[in-house]
Motif scaffolding. Structure first.
Motif, mmCIF file in Angstrom:
data_model
loop_
_atom_site.group_PDB
_atom_site.id
_atom_site.type_symbol
_atom_site.label_atom_id
_atom_site.label_comp_id
_atom_site.label_asym_id
_atom_site.label_seq_id
_atom_site.Cartn_x
_atom_site.Cartn_y
_atom_site.Cartn_z
ATOM 1 N N ARG A 1 -11.429 -46.896 15.516
ATOM 2 C CA ARG A 1 -11.394 -45.787 16.458
ATOM 3 C C ARG A 1 -11.216 -44.473 15.722
ATOM 4 N N THR A 2 -11.655 -43.419 16.342
ATOM 5 C CA THR A 2 -11.650 -42.105 15.700
ATOM 6 C C THR A 2 -10.319 -41.394 15.909
ATOM 7 N N PRO A 3 -9.671 -40.991 14.819
ATOM 8 C CA PRO A 3 -8.434 -40.219 14.932
ATOM 9 C C PRO A 3 -8.725 -38.762 15.299
ATOM 10 N N ASP A 4 -7.688 -38.047 15.687
ATOM 11 C CA ASP A 4 -7.780 -36.619 15.940
ATOM 12 C C ASP A 4 -7.737 -35.903 14.587
ATOM 13 N N ILE A 5 -8.748 -35.089 14.300
ATOM 14 C CA ILE A 5 -8.861 -34.441 12.996
ATOM 15 C C ILE A 5 -8.951 -32.936 13.205
ATOM 16 N N GLU A 6 -8.072 -32.214 12.512
ATOM 17 C CA GLU A 6 -8.037 -30.760 12.654
ATOM 18 C C GLU A 6 -7.964 -30.109 11.281
ATOM 19 N N LEU A 7 -8.788 -29.094 11.092
ATOM 20 C CA LEU A 7 -8.796 -28.303 9.866
ATOM 21 C C LEU A 7 -8.236 -26.928 10.222
ATOM 22 N N LEU A 8 -7.045 -26.645 9.715
ATOM 23 C CA LEU A 8 -6.425 -25.346 9.927
ATOM 24 C C LEU A 8 -6.833 -24.432 8.782
ATOM 25 N N TRP A 9 -7.202 -23.196 9.111
ATOM 26 C CA TRP A 9 -7.673 -22.287 8.074
ATOM 27 C C TRP A 9 -7.265 -20.859 8.375
ATOM 28 N N TRP A 10 -7.314 -20.055 7.323
ATOM 29 C CA TRP A 10 -7.011 -18.632 7.397
ATOM 30 C C TRP A 10 -8.175 -17.880 6.760
ATOM 31 N N ALA A 11 -8.615 -16.801 7.388
ATOM 32 C CA ALA A 11 -9.800 -16.074 6.928
ATOM 33 C C ALA A 11 -9.649 -15.509 5.518
ATOM 34 N N GLY A 12 -8.440 -15.298 5.047
ATOM 35 C CA GLY A 12 -8.234 -14.749 3.719
ATOM 36 C C GLY A 12 -8.415 -15.737 2.595
ATOM 37 N N CYS A 13 -8.690 -16.984 2.924
ATOM 38 C CA CYS A 13 -8.833 -18.024 1.906
ATOM 39 C C CYS A 13 -10.290 -18.496 1.840
ATOM 40 N N PRO A 14 -10.880 -18.528 0.660
ATOM 41 C CA PRO A 14 -12.295 -18.879 0.537
ATOM 42 C C PRO A 14 -12.599 -20.383 0.479
ATOM 43 N N SER A 15 -11.610 -21.244 0.646
ATOM 44 C CA SER A 15 -11.807 -22.687 0.428
ATOM 45 C C SER A 15 -12.129 -23.483 1.688
ATOM 46 N N THR A 16 -12.246 -22.833 2.816
ATOM 47 C CA THR A 16 -12.426 -23.552 4.082
ATOM 48 C C THR A 16 -13.705 -24.380 4.111
ATOM 49 N N ASP A 17 -14.823 -23.783 3.750
ATOM 50 C CA ASP A 17 -16.094 -24.520 3.806
ATOM 51 C C ASP A 17 -16.102 -25.692 2.828
ATOM 52 N N ARG A 18 -15.519 -25.506 1.655
ATOM 53 C CA ARG A 18 -15.424 -26.612 0.688
ATOM 54 C C ARG A 18 -14.573 -27.740 1.254
ATOM 55 N N ALA A 19 -13.449 -27.386 1.875
ATOM 56 C CA ALA A 19 -12.586 -28.406 2.474
ATOM 57 C C ALA A 19 -13.328 -29.156 3.579
ATOM 58 N N GLN A 20 -14.082 -28.426 4.405
ATOM 59 C CA GLN A 20 -14.862 -29.050 5.479
ATOM 60 C C GLN A 20 -15.871 -30.038 4.893
ATOM 61 N N ALA A 21 -16.578 -29.629 3.853
ATOM 62 C CA ALA A 21 -17.580 -30.508 3.228
ATOM 63 C C ALA A 21 -16.924 -31.750 2.630
ATOM 64 N N GLU A 22 -15.808 -31.582 1.949
ATOM 65 C CA GLU A 22 -15.118 -32.731 1.359
ATOM 66 C C GLU A 22 -14.553 -33.648 2.442
ATOM 67 N N LEU A 23 -14.080 -33.062 3.547
ATOM 68 C CA LEU A 23 -13.588 -33.864 4.665
ATOM 69 C C LEU A 23 -14.728 -34.657 5.292
ATOM 70 N N GLU A 24 -15.868 -34.039 5.483
ATOM 71 C CA GLU A 24 -17.024 -34.743 6.046
ATOM 72 C C GLU A 24 -17.470 -35.884 5.134
#
Length: 115
Positions: free
Chosen positions: A2-25
């Motif tokens: 079953r699929t867990p609840d997954i949340e990516l918390l981010w702040w606009a001042g940090c450039p790592s959000t898209d990389r984290a999203q890709a690694e999470l996917e």
């Protein structure tokens, strides 16, 4: 599984959000959850950071639990987060093994609970 609840918390001042999203996917695909929905939640005020216990961007929560141990240096606030990978390297994103383990653990727990 079953699929867990997954949340990516981010702040606009940090450039790592898209990389984290890709690694999470990638981690989701690795554990057979490639169709899982990831909620992206921007944290943009100190009050919101405080109320969410936001330890910096990016933070990945699986069923509300941080995929990485924050360690003693973890401070709540609007900042870029730094992770220590299992091989000792410093990284702006969590270790992929930590993500996979958290996802598998949550999926198994949900399956056992019948959720």
């Amino acid at each position: 599984m079953r699929t867990p609840d997954i949340e990516l918390l981010w702040w606009a001042g940090c450039p790592s959000t898209d990389r984290a999203q890709a690694e999470l996917e990638q981690a989701l695909g690795d554990v057979g959850l490639s169709g899982a929905r990831v909620r992206r939640t921007e944290i943009d005020t100190d009050d919101e950071a405080s109320s969410r216990g936001f330890l910096g961007s990016p933070t990945i929560l699986v069923d509300g639990v941080d995929v990485a141990s924050p360690g003693p240096e973890g401070e709540v606030g609007l900042s870029c987060r730094v992770y220590r990978r299992r091989d000792g390297r410093i990284s702006p994103t969590p270790d992929p093994d930590d993500m996979r383990e958290a996802l598998e653990r949550a999926a198994r727990a949900r399956e056992e609970d019948g959720r």
